[in-house]
Every structure is written in C-alpha cells, then in structure tokens.
Motif scaffolding. Sequence first.
Motif, PDB file in Angstrom:
ATOM      1  N   VAL A   1      63.110  67.834  53.016  1.00  0.00           N
ATOM      2  CA  VAL A   1      63.706  67.062  51.930  1.00  0.00           C
ATOM      3  C   VAL A   1      62.657  66.068  51.451  1.00  0.00           C
ATOM      4  O   VAL A   1      61.806  65.624  52.223  1.00  0.00           O
ATOM      5  N   LYS A   2      62.693  65.739  50.159  1.00  0.00           N
ATOM      6  CA  LYS A   2      61.794  64.704  49.643  1.00  0.00           C
ATOM      7  C   LYS A   2      62.402  63.337  49.877  1.00  0.00           C
ATOM      8  O   LYS A   2      63.611  63.152  49.708  1.00  0.00           O
ATOM      9  N   CYS A   3      61.555  62.375  50.235  1.00  0.00           N
ATOM     10  CA  CYS A   3      62.007  60.999  50.430  1.00  0.00           C
ATOM     11  C   CYS A   3      62.634  60.495  49.139  1.00  0.00           C
ATOM     12  O   CYS A   3      62.083  60.694  48.053  1.00  0.00           O
ATOM     13  N   GLY A   4      63.771  59.825  49.263  1.00  0.00           N
ATOM     14  CA  GLY A   4      64.473  59.305  48.096  1.00  0.00           C
ATOM     15  C   GLY A   4      63.772  58.133  47.442  1.00  0.00           C
ATOM     16  O   GLY A   4      64.135  57.725  46.343  1.00  0.00           O
ATOM     17  N   SER A   5      62.742  57.589  48.066  1.00  0.00           N
ATOM     18  CA  SER A   5      62.019  56.452  47.497  1.00  0.00           C
ATOM     19  C   SER A   5      60.618  56.835  47.034  1.00  0.00           C
ATOM     20  O   SER A   5      60.272  56.644  45.881  1.00  0.00           O
ATOM     21  N   CYS A   6      59.810  57.398  47.937  1.00  0.00           N
ATOM     22  CA  CYS A   6      58.401  57.653  47.599  1.00  0.00           C
ATOM     23  C   CYS A   6      58.097  59.134  47.356  1.00  0.00           C
ATOM     24  O   CYS A   6      56.967  59.478  47.024  1.00  0.00           O
TER      25      CYS A   6
ATOM     26  N   VAL B   1      67.276  61.171  57.263  1.00  0.00           N
ATOM     27  CA  VAL B   1      65.930  61.137  57.818  1.00  0.00           C
ATOM     28  C   VAL B   1      65.232  59.891  57.293  1.00  0.00           C
ATOM     29  O   VAL B   1      65.375  59.533  56.128  1.00  0.00           O
ATOM     30  N   LYS B   2      64.507  59.195  58.180  1.00  0.00           N
ATOM     31  CA  LYS B   2      63.788  57.982  57.811  1.00  0.00           C
ATOM     32  C   LYS B   2      62.343  58.328  57.507  1.00  0.00           C
ATOM     33  O   LYS B   2      61.662  58.961  58.303  1.00  0.00           O
ATOM     34  N   CYS B   3      61.850  57.905  56.359  1.00  0.00           N
ATOM     35  CA  CYS B   3      60.483  58.176  55.939  1.00  0.00           C
ATOM     36  C   CYS B   3      59.508  57.358  56.786  1.00  0.00           C
ATOM     37  O   CYS B   3      59.683  56.155  56.966  1.00  0.00           O
ATOM     38  N   SER B   4      58.480  58.036  57.299  1.00  0.00           N
ATOM     39  CA  SER B   4      57.487  57.337  58.111  1.00  0.00           C
ATOM     40  C   SER B   4      56.489  56.563  57.252  1.00  0.00           C
ATOM     41  O   SER B   4      55.752  55.734  57.760  1.00  0.00           O
ATOM     42  N   THR B   5      56.502  56.818  55.937  1.00  0.00           N
ATOM     43  CA  THR B   5      55.583  56.122  55.040  1.00  0.00           C
ATOM     44  C   THR B   5      56.189  54.826  54.509  1.00  0.00           C
ATOM     45  O   THR B   5      55.601  53.757  54.637  1.00  0.00           O
TER      46      THR B   5
ATOM     47  N   HIS C   1      59.671  53.942  55.051  1.00  0.00           N
ATOM     48  CA  HIS C   1      60.807  53.576  55.902  1.00  0.00           C
ATOM     49  C   HIS C   1      62.161  53.669  55.204  1.00  0.00           C
ATOM     50  O   HIS C   1      63.155  53.171  55.712  1.00  0.00           O
ATOM     51  N   PHE C   2      62.217  54.325  54.049  1.00  0.00           N
ATOM     52  CA  PHE C   2      63.477  54.541  53.350  1.00  0.00           C
ATOM     53  C   PHE C   2      64.275  55.607  54.100  1.00  0.00           C
ATOM     54  O   PHE C   2      63.712  56.578  54.595  1.00  0.00           O
ATOM     55  N   VAL C   3      65.578  55.442  54.190  1.00  0.00           N
ATOM     56  CA  VAL C   3      66.441  56.430  54.836  1.00  0.00           C
ATOM     57  C   VAL C   3      67.062  57.309  53.758  1.00  0.00           C
ATOM     58  O   VAL C   3      67.796  56.821  52.898  1.00  0.00           O
ATOM     59  N   THR C   4      66.741  58.589  53.789  1.00  0.00           N
ATOM     60  CA  THR C   4      67.255  59.555  52.826  1.00  0.00           C
ATOM     61  C   THR C   4      68.409  60.314  53.461  1.00  0.00           C
ATOM     62  O   THR C   4      68.271  60.877  54.544  1.00  0.00           O
ATOM     63  N   GLU C   5      69.568  60.290  52.797  1.00  0.00           N
ATOM     64  CA  GLU C   5      70.720  61.045  53.261  1.00  0.00           C
ATOM     65  C   GLU C   5      70.482  62.523  52.988  1.00  0.00           C
ATOM     66  O   GLU C   5      69.949  62.894  51.948  1.00  0.00           O
ATOM     67  N   ILE C   6      70.870  63.383  53.914  1.00  0.00           N
ATOM     68  CA  ILE C   6      70.718  64.820  53.759  1.00  0.00           C
ATOM     69  C   ILE C   6      72.043  65.370  53.235  1.00  0.00           C
ATOM     70  O   ILE C   6      73.090  65.133  53.809  1.00  0.00           O
ATOM     71  N   GLY C   7      71.964  66.071  52.110  1.00  0.00           N
ATOM     72  CA  GLY C   7      73.161  66.673  51.529  1.00  0.00           C
ATOM     73  C   GLY C   7      72.788  67.890  50.717  1.00  0.00           C
ATOM     74  O   GLY C   7      71.608  68.212  50.549  1.00  0.00           O
TER      75      GLY C   7
END
Length: 113
Positions: free
Chosen positions: A61-66, A79-83, A85-91
């Motif tokens: 999944v692509k990060c919802g922020s970056c 999933v939390k982005c390691s770059t 730190h945004f948390v992207t909901e999986i749907g």
Amino acid sequence: MLLMAPNIYLLPFAALDAEMAQMVCGSCRQLLSYPQGTRQAKCSCCETVNFVLEAHQVGLVKCGSCAVLLMYPYGAPSVKCSTCHFVTEIGAHNRRPSWSVQQGQPTPPNAVH
C-alpha cells in the motif's frame, strides 16, 4: 552461521550463497541475509527478531502521507510508515495486489489472505 534459537539466525556477511534471502530489519533498517525458509531472523546490529514473510503473505500500500510504497503482513488493519511515521489504514480502497501476484508468481494453495 550461529543458531540463536529455533529458526532464528545471526549470520555474518560471508554466509551469503545461492540459498539465501534478504530483508531489511524492521527496527534499524540494516540489510539482513538469512537462509530461505527461515521464519525469524535476528539482526546483528540491534538484536531485533524480525519475522520473515513469504511473498504471498505480504500486501502493498502507498503511505497516505508521503506516498512511499509500504509492505505489510496480510490481515493487518494498518501500517506505520518508517519514513514519515504516518499510519495508513488498510482497506479495499488502497489495497494493492500481493507482491507474488505483481511478479506473476502463483500463490501457494495454503496461503492465508
């Protein structure tokens, strides 16, 4: 190769050969090498025990922020982005096909989705 516990390996770089696989440590981002089929790999830098997932057990999944491409174990709600730190909901709206499907590899018959 030093056996730390059942299926947990600590490997020197000289242990690389044709039957090895690689992953990035989830904690310190160090590149780890381990024997294919291993369920867990212990990082020699930070000593984190990393769970090894097969290609058919991983979603993308692509990060919802970056917008960096993130990998996550199937069934994870987020999933939390390691770059960033945004948390992207999986749907269903942002789920991508599994890596094995994108690579044209068949999903094993006992795969869990």
